[in-house]
Write a protein that holds these residues in place. Structure first.
Motif, PDB file in Angstrom:
ATOM      1  N   GLU A  14       1.033  -1.289  -0.012  1.00 45.55           N
ATOM      2  CA  GLU A  14      -0.335   0.084   0.095  1.00 45.55           C
ATOM      3  C   GLU A  14       0.927   1.418   0.200  1.00 45.55           C
ATOM      4  O   GLU A  14       0.654   1.925  -0.887  1.00 45.55           O
ATOM      5  N   LEU A  15       1.729   1.106   0.755  1.00 46.88           N
ATOM      6  CA  LEU A  15       3.002   2.386   0.837  1.00 46.88           C
ATOM      7  C   LEU A  15       3.509   2.980  -0.299  1.00 46.88           C
ATOM      8  O   LEU A  15       3.555   3.816  -1.418  1.00 46.88           O
ATOM      9  N   ALA A  16       3.867   1.529  -0.730  1.00 50.32           N
ATOM     10  CA  ALA A  16       4.680   1.389  -1.862  1.00 50.32           C
ATOM     11  C   ALA A  16       3.808   2.507  -3.000  1.00 50.32           C
ATOM     12  O   ALA A  16       4.335   2.705  -4.052  1.00 50.32           O
ATOM     13  N   ASP A  17       2.286   2.396  -3.216  1.00 53.16           N
ATOM     14  CA  ASP A  17       1.651   3.212  -4.304  1.00 53.16           C
ATOM     15  C   ASP A  17       1.268   4.223  -3.962  1.00 53.16           C
ATOM     16  O   ASP A  17       0.228   5.317  -4.728  1.00 53.16           O
ATOM     17  N   VAL A  18       1.600   5.248  -2.745  1.00 49.64           N
ATOM     18  CA  VAL A  18       1.135   5.965  -2.096  1.00 49.64           C
ATOM     19  C   VAL A  18       2.282   7.091  -3.425  1.00 49.64           C
ATOM     20  O   VAL A  18       2.948   7.227  -3.385  1.00 49.64           O
ATOM     21  N   ALA A  19       1.478   8.528  -3.742  1.00 56.68           N
ATOM     22  CA  ALA A  19       1.575  10.379  -4.355  1.00 56.68           C
ATOM     23  C   ALA A  19       2.309  10.871  -3.076  1.00 56.68           C
ATOM     24  O   ALA A  19       1.212  11.361  -3.228  1.00 56.68           O
ATOM     25  N   TRP A  20       3.487  10.593  -2.122  1.00 57.68           N
ATOM     26  CA  TRP A  20       3.775  11.542  -1.706  1.00 57.68           C
ATOM     27  C   TRP A  20       4.159  13.213  -1.571  1.00 57.68           C
ATOM     28  O   TRP A  20       4.501  13.105  -3.150  1.00 57.68           O
ATOM     29  N   HIS A  21       2.965  14.077  -0.955  1.00 57.50           N
ATOM     30  CA  HIS A  21       3.590  15.201  -1.393  1.00 57.50           C
ATOM     31  C   HIS A  21       3.817  16.297  -0.371  1.00 57.50           C
ATOM     32  O   HIS A  21       3.353  15.990   0.753  1.00 57.50           O
ATOM     33  N   ILE A  22       4.805  16.864   0.187  1.00 49.82           N
ATOM     34  CA  ILE A  22       5.361  17.705   0.738  1.00 49.82           C
ATOM     35  C   ILE A  22       4.801  18.898  -0.084  1.00 49.82           C
ATOM     36  O   ILE A  22       4.505  19.497  -1.493  1.00 49.82           O
ATOM     37  N   SER A  23       4.159  19.883   0.779  1.00 49.88           N
ATOM     38  CA  SER A  23       3.857  21.750   1.301  1.00 49.88           C
ATOM     39  C   SER A  23       5.099  22.385   0.325  1.00 49.88           C
ATOM     40  O   SER A  23       5.945  21.824   0.776  1.00 49.88           O
ATOM     41  N   THR A  24       4.107  22.855  -0.692  1.00 45.69           N
ATOM     42  CA  THR A  24       5.993  23.986  -1.625  1.00 45.69           C
ATOM     43  C   THR A  24       6.098  24.255  -0.383  1.00 45.69           C
ATOM     44  O   THR A  24       6.962  25.391  -0.588  1.00 45.69           O
ATOM     45  N   LYS A  25       5.063  24.985   1.064  1.00 39.43           N
ATOM     46  CA  LYS A  25       5.719  25.958   1.429  1.00 39.43           C
ATOM     47  C   LYS A  25       7.337  25.356   2.216  1.00 39.43           C
ATOM     48  O   LYS A  25       7.980  25.863   2.789  1.00 39.43           O
ATOM     49  N   SER A  26       7.480  23.751   2.680  1.00 34.06           N
ATOM     50  CA  SER A  26       8.504  23.266   2.671  1.00 34.06           C
ATOM     51  C   SER A  26       9.593  22.818   2.087  1.00 34.06           C
ATOM     52  O   SER A  26      10.815  22.666   2.782  1.00 34.06           O
ATOM     53  N   GLU A  27       9.247  22.469   0.839  1.00 29.08           N
ATOM     54  CA  GLU A  27       9.750  21.787  -0.103  1.00 29.08           C
ATOM     55  C   GLU A  27      11.288  22.970  -0.010  1.00 29.08           C
ATOM     56  O   GLU A  27      12.737  21.673   0.095  1.00 29.08           O
TER      57      GLU A  27
END
Length: 84
Positions: A14-27
């Protein structure tokens, strides 16, 4: 699905398929970042992890919990700098 199943630990698949997102405020900040993304299992759960520890622990929220959190953020509920 009962509450215990809803909060069960996701499988590595399940975790392998996660499309992870980071806030643009943090990148570009270089600090401690949080990544979040929906599990691809059809349950509408959202996984959250520390971006600097991608193989570390993952917290999983129901869609309702995640939406309540996002609503609180947008409403300033977690703006702790205003209260300290």
């Amino acid at each position: 699905m009962n509450a215990m199943q809803e909060h069960s630990k996701p499988s590595s698949g399940e975790l392998a398929d996660v499309a992870w997102h980071i806030s643009t405020k943090s990148e570009n900040g270089g600090g401690s970042c949080v990544e979040a993304g929906p599990l691809g299992d059809g349950s509408r759960r959202v996984a959250v992890r520390h971006s600097h520890r991608p193989c570390g622990e993952v917290i999983v929220y129901t869609r309702a919990e995640w939406e309540a959190f996002i609503g609180g953020v947008k409403d300033g509920e977690f703006d702790f700098s205003a209260t300290t």
